[in-house]
Design an enzyme around this catalytic site. Structure first.
Site, mmCIF file in Angstrom:
data_model
loop_
_atom_site.group_PDB
_atom_site.id
_atom_site.type_symbol
_atom_site.label_atom_id
_atom_site.label_comp_id
_atom_site.label_asym_id
_atom_site.label_seq_id
_atom_site.Cartn_x
_atom_site.Cartn_y
_atom_site.Cartn_z
ATOM 1 N N ASN A 59 -21.803 7.952 6.046
ATOM 2 C CA ASN A 59 -21.345 9.336 6.140
ATOM 3 C C ASN A 59 -19.968 9.382 6.786
ATOM 4 O O ASN A 59 -19.664 8.621 7.698
ATOM 5 C CB ASN A 59 -22.331 10.138 7.002
ATOM 6 N N HIS A 99 -17.660 11.563 9.037
ATOM 7 C CA HIS A 99 -17.842 12.663 9.997
ATOM 8 C C HIS A 99 -16.521 12.968 10.698
ATOM 9 O O HIS A 99 -15.869 12.060 11.232
ATOM 10 C CB HIS A 99 -18.905 12.282 11.040
ATOM 11 N N SER A 101 -14.923 9.465 11.839
ATOM 12 C CA SER A 101 -15.741 8.242 11.909
ATOM 13 C C SER A 101 -16.511 8.074 10.610
ATOM 14 O O SER A 101 -16.920 9.056 9.989
ATOM 15 C CB SER A 101 -16.776 8.345 13.037
ATOM 16 N N ASP A 150 -25.878 12.225 12.698
ATOM 17 C CA ASP A 150 -24.585 11.659 13.111
ATOM 18 C C ASP A 150 -24.710 10.608 14.219
ATOM 19 O O ASP A 150 -23.808 10.447 15.051
ATOM 20 C CB ASP A 150 -23.624 12.783 13.576
#
Ligand code: GAR
Length: 233
Positions: A125, A127, A154, A163
């Site tokens: 992911n 982020h 990130s 997250d």
């Protein structure tokens, strides 16, 4: 995701890495991957894009590039899909596409632990904050309000906790006094457009492994993760 369930991409492959991308919005990061793929700059094949919103511009970007798209936003009756229905359809679609890697690029729904643990490939992911700081939403506004001097983006492994999975790479910038949430967002996105393709290249090349076990030669010769890949210039 438990360690047992972490899937690894460790072999250095000459075949393009098959990538599925999940999106909810503009898709500027998807576009960067499409451009790099088409230019032959990244050894990837984007095998499909899943959007949970029918109005996401990312859909147009994927279609223009001839990439299969699954829009999983509403059920046949016109009602908005609940997360369980979304996950059932997304699972089936991902299994059909058989990706090597799943990339959440601006995907804005929280996925269940069961879905995450059963994806057919590792999932990463993007982020917009320097994790572990500022998980969740409104990251730019919160960073400004807290008086942060450094901010950025990130890329992390997706786990059941929001997250919170292992951070693989980060890109950083200095927050200016005049920055607003909007200006920070624009600057962070510019960095992400470098961070995402480079991170994928490092995964393809086996420099970054997504398994919990780094190989011996890596831990001996390469810096500790996360790599700070980019500073804004
Ligand atoms: C990116 O900035 C990404 O970091 C963020 O959404 C944006 C998508 O931009 N992701 C999240 O906030 C995930 N919680 P894009 O649609 O133009 O690629």
């Amino acid at each position: 995701m438990s360690d047992d369930n972490l899937k690894s991409i460790s072999k250095i492959s000459t075949k393009p890495l098959r990538i599925a991308v999940l999106v909810s919005g503009s898709g500027s990061n998807l576009q960067v991957l499409i451009d790099a793929m088409q230019a032959g700059a990244l050894p990837i094949e984007i095998v499909g894009v899943i959007s949970n919103r029918e109005d996401a511009y990312a859909i147009t970007r994927a279609k223009d590039a001839g990439i299969p798209v699954a829009v999983l936003s509403h059920v046949a009756s016109g009602k908005r899909m609940g997360i369980k229905t979304f996950e059932t359809h997304a699972s089936a679609q991902l299994t059909a596409w058989q990706p090597d890697l799943i990339v959440l690029a601006g995907f804005m729904r929280v996925l269940s632990g069961a879905f995450i643990d059963n994806t057919p490939a590792p999932m990463i992911n993007l982020h917009p904050a320097l994790l572990p700081a500022y998980k969740g939403l409104d990251t730019h506004q919160r960073a400004i309000q807290a008086g942060e001097r450094l901010h950025g983006s990130s890329i992390h492994v997706v786990t059941a906790e929001l997250d919170a999975g292992a951070v693989l790479t980060q890109a950083l910038l200095q927050v200016n006094q005049k920055d607003t949430a909007e200006s920070l967002q624009a600057r962070v996105q510019k960095l992400e457009h470098q961070l995402l393709p480079w991170t994928i290249l490092l995964i393809v090349k086996g420099v970054i492994t997504l398994s919990s076990q780094a190989s011996n030669h890596q831990s001996a010769y390469l810096p500790t993760l996360p790599f700070k890949l980019f500073f804004e210039n």
